[in-house]
Design a protein around this motif. Structure first.
Motif, PDB file in Angstrom:
ATOM      1  N   TYR A  70       0.751  -1.243   0.042  1.00 31.48           N
ATOM      2  CA  TYR A  70      -0.168  -0.035   0.026  1.00 31.48           C
ATOM      3  C   TYR A  70       0.795   1.395   0.058  1.00 31.48           C
ATOM      4  O   TYR A  70       1.687   1.277   0.679  1.00 31.48           O
ATOM      5  N   VAL A  71       0.433   2.250  -0.717  1.00 30.13           N
ATOM      6  CA  VAL A  71       1.218   3.388  -0.844  1.00 30.13           C
ATOM      7  C   VAL A  71       0.627   4.185   0.720  1.00 30.13           C
ATOM      8  O   VAL A  71      -0.389   4.355   0.867  1.00 30.13           O
ATOM      9  N   GLY A  72       1.776   4.733   1.308  1.00 32.64           N
ATOM     10  CA  GLY A  72       1.446   5.517   2.544  1.00 32.64           C
ATOM     11  C   GLY A  72       1.495   4.792   3.965  1.00 32.64           C
ATOM     12  O   GLY A  72       1.371   5.321   4.927  1.00 32.64           O
ATOM     13  N   LEU A  73       1.663   3.313   3.790  1.00 35.14           N
ATOM     14  CA  LEU A  73       1.901   2.730   4.998  1.00 35.14           C
ATOM     15  C   LEU A  73       3.223   2.583   5.150  1.00 35.14           C
ATOM     16  O   LEU A  73       3.879   1.586   4.256  1.00 35.14           O
ATOM     17  N   SER A  74       3.896   2.663   6.131  1.00 35.62           N
ATOM     18  CA  SER A  74       5.262   2.301   6.683  1.00 35.62           C
ATOM     19  C   SER A  74       5.373   0.741   6.922  1.00 35.62           C
ATOM     20  O   SER A  74       4.254   0.231   7.149  1.00 35.62           O
ATOM     21  N   HIS A  83       4.338  -5.534   7.172  1.00 35.47           N
ATOM     22  CA  HIS A  83       4.250  -6.474   8.763  1.00 35.47           C
ATOM     23  C   HIS A  83       3.596  -7.724   8.376  1.00 35.47           C
ATOM     24  O   HIS A  83       4.023  -8.585   8.995  1.00 35.47           O
ATOM     25  N   TYR A  84       2.884  -7.919   7.578  1.00 33.18           N
ATOM     26  CA  TYR A  84       1.968  -9.107   7.141  1.00 33.18           C
ATOM     27  C   TYR A  84       2.936 -10.112   6.773  1.00 33.18           C
ATOM     28  O   TYR A  84       3.039 -11.284   7.427  1.00 33.18           O
ATOM     29  N   MET A  85       4.051  -9.770   5.972  1.00 35.31           N
ATOM     30  CA  MET A  85       5.059 -10.973   5.577  1.00 35.31           C
ATOM     31  C   MET A  85       5.800 -11.364   6.718  1.00 35.31           C
ATOM     32  O   MET A  85       6.053 -12.387   7.095  1.00 35.31           O
ATOM     33  N   ILE A  86       6.281 -10.287   7.485  1.00 39.50           N
ATOM     34  CA  ILE A  86       7.110 -10.762   8.749  1.00 39.50           C
ATOM     35  C   ILE A  86       6.547 -11.450   9.698  1.00 39.50           C
ATOM     36  O   ILE A  86       7.005 -12.547  10.221  1.00 39.50           O
ATOM     37  N   THR A  87       5.043 -11.128   9.901  1.00 47.65           N
ATOM     38  CA  THR A  87       4.709 -11.680  11.180  1.00 47.65           C
ATOM     39  C   THR A  87       4.096 -13.221  10.477  1.00 47.65           C
ATOM     40  O   THR A  87       3.710 -14.177  11.288  1.00 47.65           O
ATOM     41  N   ASN A  88       3.428 -13.316   9.359  1.00 50.00           N
ATOM     42  CA  ASN A  88       3.010 -14.598   8.789  1.00 50.00           C
ATOM     43  C   ASN A  88       3.937 -15.654   8.399  1.00 50.00           C
ATOM     44  O   ASN A  88       3.791 -16.842   8.112  1.00 50.00           O
ATOM     45  N   LEU A  89       5.064 -15.004   7.899  1.00 50.29           N
ATOM     46  CA  LEU A  89       5.974 -16.154   7.401  1.00 50.29           C
ATOM     47  C   LEU A  89       7.464 -15.715   7.604  1.00 50.29           C
ATOM     48  O   LEU A  89       8.025 -16.556   8.378  1.00 50.29           O
ATOM     49  N   PHE A  90       8.093 -14.652   7.365  1.00 48.99           N
ATOM     50  CA  PHE A  90       9.561 -14.538   7.524  1.00 48.99           C
ATOM     51  C   PHE A  90      10.168 -14.702   8.855  1.00 48.99           C
ATOM     52  O   PHE A  90      11.112 -15.106   8.779  1.00 48.99           O
ATOM     53  N   ASP A  91       9.459 -14.282   9.900  1.00 49.85           N
ATOM     54  CA  ASP A  91       9.837 -14.401  11.322  1.00 49.85           C
ATOM     55  C   ASP A  91       9.869 -15.795  11.699  1.00 49.85           C
ATOM     56  O   ASP A  91      10.521 -16.365  12.694  1.00 49.85           O
ATOM     57  N   HIS A  92       9.333 -16.936  10.859  1.00 49.58           N
ATOM     58  CA  HIS A  92       9.175 -18.338  11.216  1.00 49.58           C
ATOM     59  C   HIS A  92      10.001 -19.245  10.329  1.00 49.58           C
ATOM     60  O   HIS A  92      10.071 -20.413  10.705  1.00 49.58           O
ATOM     61  N   ILE A  93      10.696 -18.731   9.472  1.00 54.23           N
ATOM     62  CA  ILE A  93      11.627 -19.535   8.756  1.00 54.23           C
ATOM     63  C   ILE A  93      13.034 -18.836   8.370  1.00 54.23           C
ATOM     64  O   ILE A  93      13.313 -17.858   9.122  1.00 54.23           O
ATOM     65  N   ASN A  94      13.886 -19.706   8.162  1.00 56.77           N
ATOM     66  CA  ASN A  94      15.227 -19.351   8.158  1.00 56.77           C
ATOM     67  C   ASN A  94      15.770 -18.237   7.061  1.00 56.77           C
ATOM     68  O   ASN A  94      16.835 -18.815   6.321  1.00 56.77           O
ATOM     69  N   HIS A 101      12.119  -8.857  -0.510  1.00 54.31           N
ATOM     70  CA  HIS A 101      11.873  -7.711  -1.375  1.00 54.31           C
ATOM     71  C   HIS A 101      10.427  -7.457  -1.192  1.00 54.31           C
ATOM     72  O   HIS A 101       9.725  -8.314  -1.734  1.00 54.31           O
ATOM     73  N   ILE A 102      10.121  -6.372  -0.685  1.00 54.07           N
ATOM     74  CA  ILE A 102       8.765  -5.675  -0.736  1.00 54.07           C
ATOM     75  C   ILE A 102       8.930  -4.418  -1.116  1.00 54.07           C
ATOM     76  O   ILE A 102       9.879  -3.714  -0.819  1.00 54.07           O
ATOM     77  N   PRO A 103       8.154  -3.801  -2.231  1.00 53.43           N
ATOM     78  CA  PRO A 103       8.163  -2.269  -2.527  1.00 53.43           C
ATOM     79  C   PRO A 103       7.993  -1.488  -1.421  1.00 53.43           C
ATOM     80  O   PRO A 103       6.979  -2.040  -0.433  1.00 53.43           O
ATOM     81  N   CYS A 104       8.832  -0.327  -1.188  1.00 55.07           N
ATOM     82  CA  CYS A 104       8.372   0.609  -0.037  1.00 55.07           C
ATOM     83  C   CYS A 104       7.352   1.525  -0.712  1.00 55.07           C
ATOM     84  O   CYS A 104       7.500   2.254  -1.580  1.00 55.07           O
ATOM     85  N   GLY A 105       6.029   1.638   0.231  1.00 58.05           N
ATOM     86  CA  GLY A 105       5.099   2.536  -0.383  1.00 58.05           C
ATOM     87  C   GLY A 105       4.893   3.780   0.280  1.00 58.05           C
ATOM     88  O   GLY A 105       4.174   4.667   0.422  1.00 58.05           O
ATOM     89  N   ILE A 106       6.393   4.270   0.752  1.00 59.58           N
ATOM     90  CA  ILE A 106       6.301   5.607   1.570  1.00 59.58           C
ATOM     91  C   ILE A 106       6.790   6.890   0.504  1.00 59.58           C
ATOM     92  O   ILE A 106       6.244   7.660   0.785  1.00 59.58           O
ATOM     93  N   SER A 107       8.014   6.725   0.211  1.00 61.52           N
ATOM     94  CA  SER A 107       8.500   7.834  -0.397  1.00 61.52           C
ATOM     95  C   SER A 107       9.087   7.450  -1.695  1.00 61.52           C
ATOM     96  O   SER A 107       9.424   6.282  -2.085  1.00 61.52           O
ATOM     97  N   VAL A 174      -8.393   2.622   4.624  1.00 63.41           N
ATOM     98  CA  VAL A 174      -8.010   1.976   3.523  1.00 63.41           C
ATOM     99  C   VAL A 174      -7.200   2.744   2.578  1.00 63.41           C
ATOM    100  O   VAL A 174      -7.768   4.085   2.114  1.00 63.41           O
ATOM    101  N   PRO A 175      -5.967   2.502   2.396  1.00 63.94           N
ATOM    102  CA  PRO A 175      -5.082   3.414   1.567  1.00 63.94           C
ATOM    103  C   PRO A 175      -5.803   3.162   0.093  1.00 63.94           C
ATOM    104  O   PRO A 175      -6.435   2.389  -0.407  1.00 63.94           O
ATOM    105  N   THR A 176      -5.739   4.634  -0.629  1.00 67.69           N
ATOM    106  CA  THR A 176      -6.292   4.513  -2.137  1.00 67.69           C
ATOM    107  C   THR A 176      -5.485   4.119  -3.247  1.00 67.69           C
ATOM    108  O   THR A 176      -5.887   3.915  -4.358  1.00 67.69           O
TER     109      THR A 176
END
Ligand code: F6R
Length: 244
Positions: A70-74, A83-94, A101-107, A174-176
């Motif tokens: 989403y654009v605008g969410l850090s 946050h979704y990927m870290i909590t639902n997958l990346f934190d639990h595997i090696n 890689h996830i695009p940054c929607g901030i700036s 919800v971001p637009t």
């Protein structure tokens, strides 16, 4: 070529998708995975975590690229796809965080799109996991998208905003806009697994299986890909007749 796997429930869907991913990692430990977010791949990620814990499937050399953000969410925002990927997958595997890689929607969105495009060119995706939007979107490529598009910023469809309100406090939150891999990036993946899990997607799935290839339903482009596996719930076929 498209193959269709019909499953009884979300658990079986997750199991099948995680098996496809696990088999690829066994064959090619340094493979590149394209990943999705939302409710659809959650059971896949649970099964991947189980395989990591029980069968020691190792993600040490795996690289991942997410479809969108989403654009605008850090990255710290609980509704961001980071946050979704870290909590639902990346934190639990090696997996190494530097390989995700996830695009940054901030700036600096144009620069982010360019860099993500470049990274995708340098790391061709072996297997792309996709969910399906009720309006036929894949990634956040909304109806009307250019089939030649690469990574870009897109205005979210009203229906997508409504559909995704369930993850936020209200529709207003919800971001637009989102930054998304384009159709061309998705089609460049060597193989694709599309997961279809709910009744509001039946129309889009029917168009994908039997309708014309048309950007009114962006997923229909997948018919032109040489290696697509669709894994869909059995209950979605109540009102669909498959013409052989
Ligand atoms: C998410 C994505 C979207 C979703 C689609 C279905 O990264 O790219 O295309 O896959 O909106 O969302 P769910 O799974 O929440 O129904």
């Amino acid at each position: 070529m498209t193959s269709l796997i019909i499953v009884e429930n979300e658990q079986e869907m997750g199991r099948k998708a995680a098996d496809i991913i696990g088999n690829l990692i066994n064959k090619k430990p340094d493979c590149v995975l394209g990943l999705a977010t939302g409710s659809t791949p959650l059971s896949t990620y649970q099964h991947m975590i189980e395989d990591y814990q029980q069968s020691k499937t190792s993600y040490q050399q795996v690289t991942t690229f997410n479809l969108d953000e989403y654009v605008g969410l850090s990255a710290n925002d609980k509704n961001s796809y980071h946050h979704y990927m870290i909590t639902n997958l990346f934190d639990h595997i090696n997996i190494k965080s530097g390989n995700t890689h996830i695009p940054c929607g901030i700036s600096k969105l144009p620069e982010t799109c360019k860099a993500y495009r470049q990274a995708l060119t340098e790391h061709p995706i072996d297997l792309q996991i996709l969910g399906l939007g009720a309006n036929g979107h894949i990634g956040f490529n909304e109806p009307g998208v250019d089939f030649d598009s690469t990574v870009h910023v897109i205005k979210l469809d009203e229906q997508t905003i409504k559909d995704n309100t369930r993850f936020f406090e209200s529709e207003r939150d919800v971001p637009t806009q989102a930054i998304t891999m384009g159709i061309k990036d998705i089609m460049a993946a060597k193989s694709i697994v599309l997961l279809v899990n709910s009744e509001n997607k039946v129309k889009a799935m029917q168009a994908l299986l039997q309708g014309p290839v048309d950007n009114d339903c962006p997923a229909t482009i997948l018919r032109k890909h040489p290696d697509v596996t669709i894994i869909a719930l059995k209950k979605l076929f109540k009102n669909i007749t498959i013409h052989q």
